[in-house]
Write a protein that holds these residues in place. Sequence first.
Motif, PDB file in Angstrom:
ATOM      1  N   SER A   1     -12.455  -3.981  84.844  1.00 33.98           N
ATOM      2  CA  SER A   1     -11.374  -5.892  84.841  1.00 33.98           C
ATOM      3  C   SER A   1     -12.130  -6.401  85.664  1.00 33.98           C
ATOM      4  CB  SER A   1     -10.356  -5.448  85.154  1.00 33.98           C
ATOM      5  OG  SER A   1      -9.957  -4.183  85.863  1.00 33.98           O
ATOM      6  N   SER A   2     -13.587  -5.569  86.268  1.00 30.80           N
ATOM      7  CA  SER A   2     -13.618  -6.538  87.313  1.00 30.80           C
ATOM      8  C   SER A   2     -15.663  -6.997  87.975  1.00 30.80           C
ATOM      9  CB  SER A   2     -13.338  -6.518  89.072  1.00 30.80           C
ATOM     10  OG  SER A   2     -13.989  -5.443  89.357  1.00 30.80           O
ATOM     11  N   ILE A   3     -15.897  -7.557  88.560  1.00 31.10           N
ATOM     12  CA  ILE A   3     -17.134  -7.879  88.526  1.00 31.10           C
ATOM     13  C   ILE A   3     -17.435  -6.273  89.252  1.00 31.10           C
ATOM     14  CG2 ILE A   3     -19.449  -8.048  89.363  1.00 31.10           C
ATOM     15  CD1 ILE A   3     -18.677 -11.451  88.483  1.00 31.10           C
ATOM     16  N   ASP A   4     -16.390  -6.030  90.462  1.00 32.68           N
ATOM     17  CA  ASP A   4     -16.901  -5.099  91.137  1.00 32.68           C
ATOM     18  C   ASP A   4     -16.688  -3.933  91.167  1.00 32.68           C
ATOM     19  OD1 ASP A   4     -17.329  -6.464  93.452  1.00 32.68           O
ATOM     20  OD2 ASP A   4     -15.435  -6.976  94.448  1.00 32.68           O
ATOM     21  N   GLU A   5     -15.763  -3.652  89.935  1.00 29.63           N
ATOM     22  CA  GLU A   5     -15.662  -2.221  89.108  1.00 29.63           C
ATOM     23  C   GLU A   5     -16.576  -2.242  88.478  1.00 29.63           C
ATOM     24  OE1 GLU A   5     -10.864  -2.478  87.922  1.00 29.63           O
ATOM     25  OE2 GLU A   5     -12.418  -1.697  86.738  1.00 29.63           O
ATOM     26  N   ALA A   6     -17.473  -3.153  87.942  1.00 28.77           N
ATOM     27  CA  ALA A   6     -18.266  -3.061  87.150  1.00 28.77           C
ATOM     28  C   ALA A   6     -19.798  -2.479  87.617  1.00 28.77           C
ATOM     29  CB  ALA A   6     -19.000  -4.472  85.967  1.00 28.77           C
ATOM     30  N   ILE A   7     -19.993  -3.516  88.615  1.00 28.07           N
ATOM     31  CA  ILE A   7     -20.529  -2.986  89.623  1.00 28.07           C
ATOM     32  C   ILE A   7     -20.698  -1.144  90.425  1.00 28.07           C
ATOM     33  CG2 ILE A   7     -22.282  -3.319  92.133  1.00 28.07           C
ATOM     34  CD1 ILE A   7     -21.125  -5.946  91.328  1.00 28.07           C
ATOM     35  N   ALA A   8     -19.469  -1.025  90.819  1.00 22.70           N
ATOM     36  CA  ALA A   8     -18.952   0.642  91.313  1.00 22.70           C
ATOM     37  C   ALA A   8     -19.904   1.463  89.951  1.00 22.70           C
ATOM     38  CB  ALA A   8     -17.478   0.197  91.496  1.00 22.70           C
ATOM     39  N   ALA A   9     -19.741   1.436  89.459  1.00 23.20           N
ATOM     40  CA  ALA A   9     -19.373   2.161  87.872  1.00 23.20           C
ATOM     41  C   ALA A   9     -21.336   1.942  87.314  1.00 23.20           C
ATOM     42  CB  ALA A   9     -18.809   1.725  86.439  1.00 23.20           C
ATOM     43  N   VAL A  10     -22.079   0.857  87.845  1.00 21.95           N
ATOM     44  CA  VAL A  10     -23.213   1.396  87.630  1.00 21.95           C
ATOM     45  C   VAL A  10     -24.298   1.144  88.614  1.00 21.95           C
ATOM     46  CG1 VAL A  10     -25.487  -0.968  87.583  1.00 21.95           C
ATOM     47  CG2 VAL A  10     -23.629  -1.371  85.898  1.00 21.95           C
ATOM     48  N   GLN A  11     -23.455   1.588  89.430  1.00 23.77           N
ATOM     49  CA  GLN A  11     -24.129   2.495  91.199  1.00 23.77           C
ATOM     50  C   GLN A  11     -23.980   4.476  91.142  1.00 23.77           C
ATOM     51  OE1 GLN A  11     -21.912   0.617  94.356  1.00 23.77           O
ATOM     52  NE2 GLN A  11     -23.691   1.391  95.754  1.00 23.77           N
ATOM     53  N   ALA A  12     -23.006   4.032  89.917  1.00 19.17           N
ATOM     54  CA  ALA A  12     -22.208   5.615  89.999  1.00 19.17           C
ATOM     55  C   ALA A  12     -23.150   5.703  88.624  1.00 19.17           C
ATOM     56  CB  ALA A  12     -20.989   6.060  89.555  1.00 19.17           C
ATOM     57  N   GLY A  13     -23.960   5.787  88.327  1.00 21.70           N
ATOM     58  CA  GLY A  13     -25.276   5.254  86.792  1.00 21.70           C
ATOM     59  C   GLY A  13     -24.990   4.697  86.193  1.00 21.70           C
ATOM     60  N   ALA A  14     -23.915   4.012  85.327  1.00 26.27           N
ATOM     61  CA  ALA A  14     -23.997   3.789  84.224  1.00 26.27           C
ATOM     62  C   ALA A  14     -24.574   2.456  83.756  1.00 26.27           C
ATOM     63  CB  ALA A  14     -21.669   2.925  84.223  1.00 26.27           C
TER      64      ALA A  14
END
Lengths: 786, 157, 270
Positions: free
Chosen positions: C12-25
């Motif tokens: 729901s936010s860019i930060d959330e997305a980046i956190a997910a991408v960092q985790a491999g998504a």
Amino acid sequence: MATMETKAAGGIGDAVLRKEDRKFVTGEGRYVDDLRLPGMLHAVFVRSPFGHAKINGIDTSKAEALPGVHRVLTHATLPAETGVLSASNPPGSDVRQPEQPLLARDEVRYVGEPVAIVIADDRYIAKDGADLVLVDYDPLPVVCDAEAALADGAPLVHSEYPDNAAATISHETDGFAEAMQGAARTVELRVVNQRVTPMPMETRGCIGDWQQATGEVTLYTSTQVAHFVRTFVSIVCGTSEAKVRVVTPDVGGGFGAKLNTYREEFAVCSASRAVGVPIKWIEDRSENAVATIHGRDQVQYYTAGVDESGKVVALKFDAIQNNGAYHQLLTPSISHLTVFMVPGCYDIQNISIRMRQAFTNTTPTDAYRGAGRPEATHGIERLMDAIADDLGMDAAEVRRVNFIKPEQFPYSSSTGLVYDSGEYDATLDEALRLSDYAGFEARRAASEANGKYRGIGLSTYVEVCGLAPSAVTAAIGIGAPGWEHSTVRLHPTGKATVITGTSPHGQGHATSWSQIVQTELGIPFDDVEVIHGDTAFQPYGLGTYGSRSLAVGGVALYRSLGKVREKAREIAANLLECSVEDLEWTGTSWQVKGSPDRAKTIQELAGAAWAASSMPEGVEPVLEATTFHDPPNFTFPFGTHVCEVEIDPATGRIEIVNYTAVDDCGNVINPLIVDGQVHGGIIQGLGQALYEETVYGEDGQMLTPTLVEYLVPSAADVPEMTLARTTTPSPSNPMGVKGIGEAGTIAASSAIVNAAVDALSGLGVRHLEMPMQPARVWGAIQEAKA
Amino acid sequence: MGQTITVTVNGTAHTADVEPRTLLVHFLREQLTLTGTHIGCDTSTCGCCTVHLDGEPVLSCSVLAVQADGCAVRTVEGLSEGGELHPIQQAFHENHGLQCGFCTPGMMMTALGVIEQNPQASDDEIREALEGNLCRCTGYQNIVAAVRSAADQMARS
Amino acid sequence: MIPSTLEYTKASSIDEAIAAVQAGARPLAGGQSLMPMMRLRLAAPGAVVDLGGIAELVGVCEDGDEIAVGAMTTHRAVAADPLIGEHCRVVAQAASGVGSLVIRGRGTIGGSLAHADPHGDLPAAILAVGGAVIARGPGGERRIEIGDLITSYLTTSLADDEIITQVRLPKGNGRSAYAKFHRRAIDWSIVGVGVAIGADGVRAAATGVADRPVRLAGFEAAINGGASAEEAARAAGEGIDPTADLDGSTEYKRHLAGVLAAQAHQAAQG
């Protein structure tokens, strides 16, 4: 035809809207993937990634360990009596029939050949399981091109056949050599009819349901030939034909792709027997591209001996057909149909034909819309243009010189057919008029002023359809007859059920058959139900292919209706206390001649026949009749298509600016449906001419495995068409009907190519191969200019 | 593994547990048994699986079911009301715009999007707008006529 | 037709997305490129993070000399946007020709760029105007010029934990146009060329002639040197070496680049 006092809407000849439509526009169609049976599991096939390879071993353990996977079956564990069978053995051709096991045993011979079957709870898990089956392959040399396969030293597709020869069909008329020698000039042409893929929008799919207790098996399958599938399932799976039921739900297009019996159909039955529950398999599109038959793939060499008037006095035809790695249901017979139609609509009595068929490391070829006849028409129509070009004649004129004349019918062709009826000049005249052929040069000049090349092309075609007289199918080595079945059943209320052996998949038989019933029996269109596609409750039927449904199945229906009408007459005479000779048919009732107040409607007679309380002596209750109609001859629809194109020299793109089709399919039941068949047929021919090609790389990989590479055209890529008809009834059946399902496809490709070649003829371009993609056309322009 | 989603399909809310990789088209067909939406390819080329997601035509093979959580989906089964055919359905029938019927649901759902975006579309514009929907039976001529006729009908009503 | 198993989250936010991408998504934008690859199992991300719920990634606005386009803005919205139409017509035109009507309604500008298909239209159009993207990762934002973004076939210079948040389009490219050539209407461009006539001269960029969008240096030099469009078209093939395939030979594609560059140049003047 029965006498009719008035022609009610809904009868023969009316443009009635289809009764099939409602379920399809509301989403209530029932295709095979829409069916689900209790306890059903799902199958995914593991397929060869190599064009040719030896199988050293198959490790199924990882897949079997995946939760949700029930079984993984291979050749060793899938029970079957035989492999896939071909029903095609052209006599005198030395045809070879390689074994085609349901799952590859020790060798795979084309990309996509099935190797194992994974059975799982759902399709998702089955796919995961399939990815875990490890097959140890040793790649072998491949050959995909048929001419290369027949050359010395080619890699062998089947090691037991040291020349890759699959069959050879030869035919030469007496006096051919002399006629060719005496010809004033000869014209030669090489034509490639490229490999294409049928691509019905619904892929194949099936569900096998083997009842363990009774040994009965039901196969739900997307097919054009349910009874034939039943016969072969019984043989391949080793069970009684009486225990096999094949159900055809709604079928999302066929085009010949489903005129077959496939490994997967047998495999799901056999797997269901092994696992004990119903098993469903639905083909993915990219799987369809390799696992379902392809069409065409024929290289032709023509030599025409021509006199100074443009008349062909002798014709030599030497061709090579790519059969693929195995023989499917009719594979060796498809190019036999080409052989039959080599002379086209022209009076060419001296002919020499050789059709060599080759095995290659490709998906088998078989019937695709037109099945052998598009190849013949495309070639001879290209040749006619080449002759016209050679002699400096007009393309229409050279055709007129060679046409079979109306007074020559019935016409015995040099290839052994008897053409039923035709008036080829009439469709040509009408097509030239509608397309303003006379005004073409002015349009060409206008295009040239805009920097474009403009061309016009003709295709004057005849085709053979209405397959087929059973004696003929036997004589040409097809192991199936050509008759068709119909049953007409009148209910006590006067409503009717028609059971037909035809197997519609878009052709609108329910509508057309209802129209025939209304006209012939007076039962209103809406009171008729047409059922088909379930071997459990219909007598043997041969199905829908070869533009046969109306000319054979429709005529079978017509004859059953006649039987019912005559039986009703006897009952009416009994009720009206007169003799049958005293009665006349009004179109809806039997009445005493000249006495409208003394009449019995067909509905009243249906009720009386059911009640059976006052039946004439020796007449059985109930109005019901069955016919197995074996046609005495094929039918021969014909026509002229005219295509006009503009070519952009900057890109090589061909734009069709005008397309006119004048077809003659004899009498017409429903003009709406006939036009729809012509529209669709033309666009499939156009697809082959401009867009579609199934391509294999040197390594045997398919380069066109999805609809991204295999270019089925959309609405944005095709033109409007102008249609018209002439009517020359067939004398071979009492309805005077022919067939129209394939005519558009048979006619279209040569009209389009002829137009493009004509456009570039000023540059010196003499021939273009299909598909005429922009790069190829641009290349031809550059080469001609160089 | 599963995620719980609620999707309103043709006006009815459905709550279901789905695997995240489940395609919307499989959710509609397999879990809701709405089999009117078809699958014709695996490359987003054929348009057979077109449905409306929150009013916009989408390829239901290119949307995960979990992405439709909280959304409204309209499928071919939701076109007719009270037994009355929708004008687009009626037009396909009247113009013989279908033969085997397999592409028809997706074709109609895209056509509705076309009509919505350009009610006055010319034949050429209709053809262009249908570029993502393949039909192998009709040669398209009657489909174009059907869409034009439906557009006229919808403009009048 | 069936993707491999995956985990799904919706940011729901860019930060959330980046956190997910960092985790491999893997970021899932409009899904019009990634989903087909997943169905064919050409891509099998173990997890995806859906960017569809991040409001700030959608929309077009002016920002100084540039137009800022949210990465999740759809092709349809880009094609219809008046700002883009006025200042960067070539981008609007390219967007209007992507895929089909249905695909344009869901596919996004950021998704197209991140997918980096060598036949994509938008990368070439944006290269023609000299655009850039803003990428954000855990360490913050950086600007990547479009010519530095796509490095090879389906490959970008984005770090594994970065996502494109914005596309930056320089104003002043109103005189620009896109011309493409393909077989069927739905097909990817065999070759496509964007041309922009800016203050510092004509820029032309092509798709389909290399493993990434490239400037047509030959065409630019000729046209900026005063050559006619026809002459410049003949020079368009200089320095490019497109791969021959079923769509045509190297020579044909070079030729097409010239034809399309001239067409786009002509249209850009109008």
